[in-house]
Scaffold this motif. Structure first.
Motif, PDB file in Angstrom:
ATOM      1  N   ARG A 177      19.080 -27.636   4.381  1.00  0.00           N
ATOM      2  CA  ARG A 177      19.804 -27.196   3.045  1.00  0.00           C
ATOM      3  C   ARG A 177      18.610 -26.413   2.221  1.00  0.00           C
ATOM      4  N   LYS A 194      17.111 -24.472  -0.995  1.00  0.00           N
ATOM      5  CA  LYS A 194      17.206 -24.250  -2.215  1.00  0.00           C
ATOM      6  C   LYS A 194      16.920 -22.969  -2.990  1.00  0.00           C
ATOM      7  N   TYR A 210      21.888 -25.124  -3.555  1.00  0.00           N
ATOM      8  CA  TYR A 210      21.729 -25.330  -2.107  1.00  0.00           C
ATOM      9  C   TYR A 210      22.626 -24.746  -1.224  1.00  0.00           C
TER      10      TYR A 210
END
Length: 552
Positions: free
Chosen positions: A204, A206, A213
């Motif tokens: 994930r 950012k 995300y």
């Protein structure tokens, strides 16, 4: 001829010698294979295992890390630190939403190593969730991340996963409420449903502009993963992330996929600098046709669009013996009306139709019709020929504009810190075995850990492997066509031996070779020595007869 037979004798002798040596060598190799144990890794040489003993007598010692680690788990002792989830899965029917799948700590069903236990997913068609805090959080800075663990699909796998999640560090992380929406940084491991065999690596990322995300998926490995899911053996899964933004996925210490976090993730980490203008529209007069009908073309006067594509063949002649008065089908003379036939209810009974037996020997029966053939005058509907479009402007596409959401993250390795590990799974197959988790930064530490755990399982499984003959028979049971291959393989050397070693019959060429050349004229000078030689033979024969008479 004598020299040829001599060569064949030597050839046959050579084949027999080679066959004997080969059979003896194969026998020795078979015997060696029964007692020999593969040295899967040079670091396993120090393992405290008696290689000459049966796999049931191996001495197992719980692996211990040899360097800095962030998490380890062998499941050999008390299951301490692991927390079962008490929450429910969202957006799911209440009867299956609860994480009530059962976990047990137990030994392998097959190729058991006494004393070595693992975590086993036991329930079918239920949600499972269990997690534990890391010994210390892993911060993505200047050290690699290595995640490694073992999986054994003891019952094969129909539909289900065996992947793990490294949970993102946060102040409000509560493992009792671990569920599918709990934020994670990395998801890694095998997954399968139907005939889709996957090895996940998802992280994930950012977005530095929005703080949101997005999941980034590694491209699928190029190898066939099927055997790892169906062979009921313990396999080692390893993920290596490096500070240079590269990654590797390994199965049984062999790389199955590798790439760059910047180039080999879907969707890409960094968005494009330019995008198509969503407000741009194609002009009304834009011409995308590369070819158009010729506006100046005229249909020829002799072009008849009404001509059919097929016509009767005027040259066709009815075959001789054609039975015009005989139908193609006749009532079956042997058919009988059923006893329960009710003409008032079922109507008048009629015998079923069968092909007319008289037509079997004739070229045909019934009304003869001329066959059809292609019409030489057929041209079809006239169309103007195509020419290059003088007004062609190409395929329209919106203009490019700067992407307002563009950003550039040159080091996606710097992910969100992780401080927990979790398994959140659904499976239609039970008894999925997990063992020997380790999270560290040094490859040597992970390899040594693998040698003391997975390596020992591999040694035991190898020792318990069936012999070559049993494997061939098992394969033929699944694929019967292999019997043909086996027979041909065995028959080939026998056939060659018969071909080269069996005494050959005398051929006409041999007989001709031995015959005197009677057609060749004999001179008077050549005839005299031959006559003298014949007389000498007669005298010698008479002397032998006289000696025999004297003895009597």
């Amino acid at each position: 001829i004598t020299r040829m037979h001599f060569r064949w004798d030597w050839l046959c002798l050579g084949v027999l010698i080679i066959s004997s040596v080969t059979a003896e060598t194969e026998n020795e190799e078979t015997l060696d294979a029964d007692v020999e144990v593969e040295d899967f890794d040079k670091q396993s040489e120090d393992a405290d295992v008696d290689r000459d003993k049966s796999s049931l007598e191996v001495v197992y010692q719980t692996p211990k890390p040899t360097g800095e680690v962030y998490f380890t788990e062998t499941f050999d002792g008390v299951l301490a630190g692991w927390v079962l989830s008490k929450t429910k899965k969202e957006d799911t029917d209440d009867n299956i939403a609860k994480y009530d799948g059962r976990w047990e700590v137990e030994e392998l069903k097959e190729n058991t190593v006494p004393g070595d236990r693992g975590l086993v997913l036991k329930s079918v068609a239920k949600h499972h969730a269990i997690s534990a805090m890391l010994t210390k959080a892993f911060i993505f800075d200047n050290k690699p991340l290595i995640v490694q663990y073992e999986v054994n699909f003891q019952e094969g796998i129909d539909c289900g996963g065996a992947y793990i999640k490294l949970l993102s560090s946060s102040d409000d992380l509560n493992l009792e409420y671990f569920f599918d929406k709990t934020p994670y940084t990395i998801m890694f491991g095998p997954d399968k449903c139907g005939e889709d065999y996957k090895l996940h690596f998802i992280f994930r990322h950012k977005n530095p502009k929005t703080g949101e995300y997005d999941e980034k998926h590694a491209k699928r490995p190029d190898i066939d993963l099927k055997k790892f899911y169906l062979d009921k053996k313990t396999h080692l899964y390893t993920l290596v992330l490096k500070p240079d933004d590269t990654f590797e996925m390994l199965i049984d210490q062999s790389v199955v996929s590798k790439g760059s976090l910047l180039e080999d993730m879907v969707p890409p980490v960094n968005p494009p600098k330019e995008i198509e203008d969503p407000n741009d529209k194609k002009p009304d007069g834009w011409d995308e046709r590369p070819k158009i009908p010729d506006p100046d073309a005229v249909k020829p006067d002799d072009w008849d669009e009404d001509e059919p594509s097929k016509i009767e063949d005027p040259d066709a002649v009815k075959p001789e013996g054609w039975l015009d008065d005989e139908p193609q089908y006749v009532p079956d003379p042997n058919a009988k009306k059923p006893k329960d036939w009710d003409e008032e209810m079922d109507g008048e009974w009629e015998a079923p139709q069968i092909p007319n037996p008289k037509c079997e020997t004739a070229p045909g029966c019934g009304h003869w019709v001329r066959p059809m053939k292609n019409n030489p005058n057929y041209k079809g509907k006239w169309k103007a020929p195509m020419i290059d479009n003088p007004n062609y402007q190409g395929i329209w596409s919106p203009r490019k504009i700067l992407n307002p959401d563009y950003f550039e993250d040159l080091h996606p390795f710097k992910m969100t810190t992780v401080n927990a590990i979790g398994l959140e799974l659904w499976s239609m197959t039970s008894d999925i075995y997990f063992d020997n988790f380790i999270i560290c930064s040094e490859k040597e530490v992970a390899d040594r850990w693998a040698a003391d755990g997975w390596g020992l399982k591999k040694l035991v499984a190898s020792a318990n492997e069936p012999g070559m003959f049993s494997q061939l028979v098992t394969a033929a049971e699944d694929h019967p066509w292999l019997w043909v291959l086996y027979i041909l393989t065995l028959a080939l050397p026998v056939g060659l031996g018969v071909l080269f070693c069996w005494p050959a019959k005398k051929t006409d060429e041999d007989i001709d070779f031995k015959k005197p050349d009677i057609s060749k004229p004999i001179t008077k000078g050549e005839l005299k020595p031959e006559r003298e030689e014949l007389e000498d033979d007669e005298i010698e024969l008479e002397e032998k007869e006289n000696e025999g008479t004297a003895e009597d």
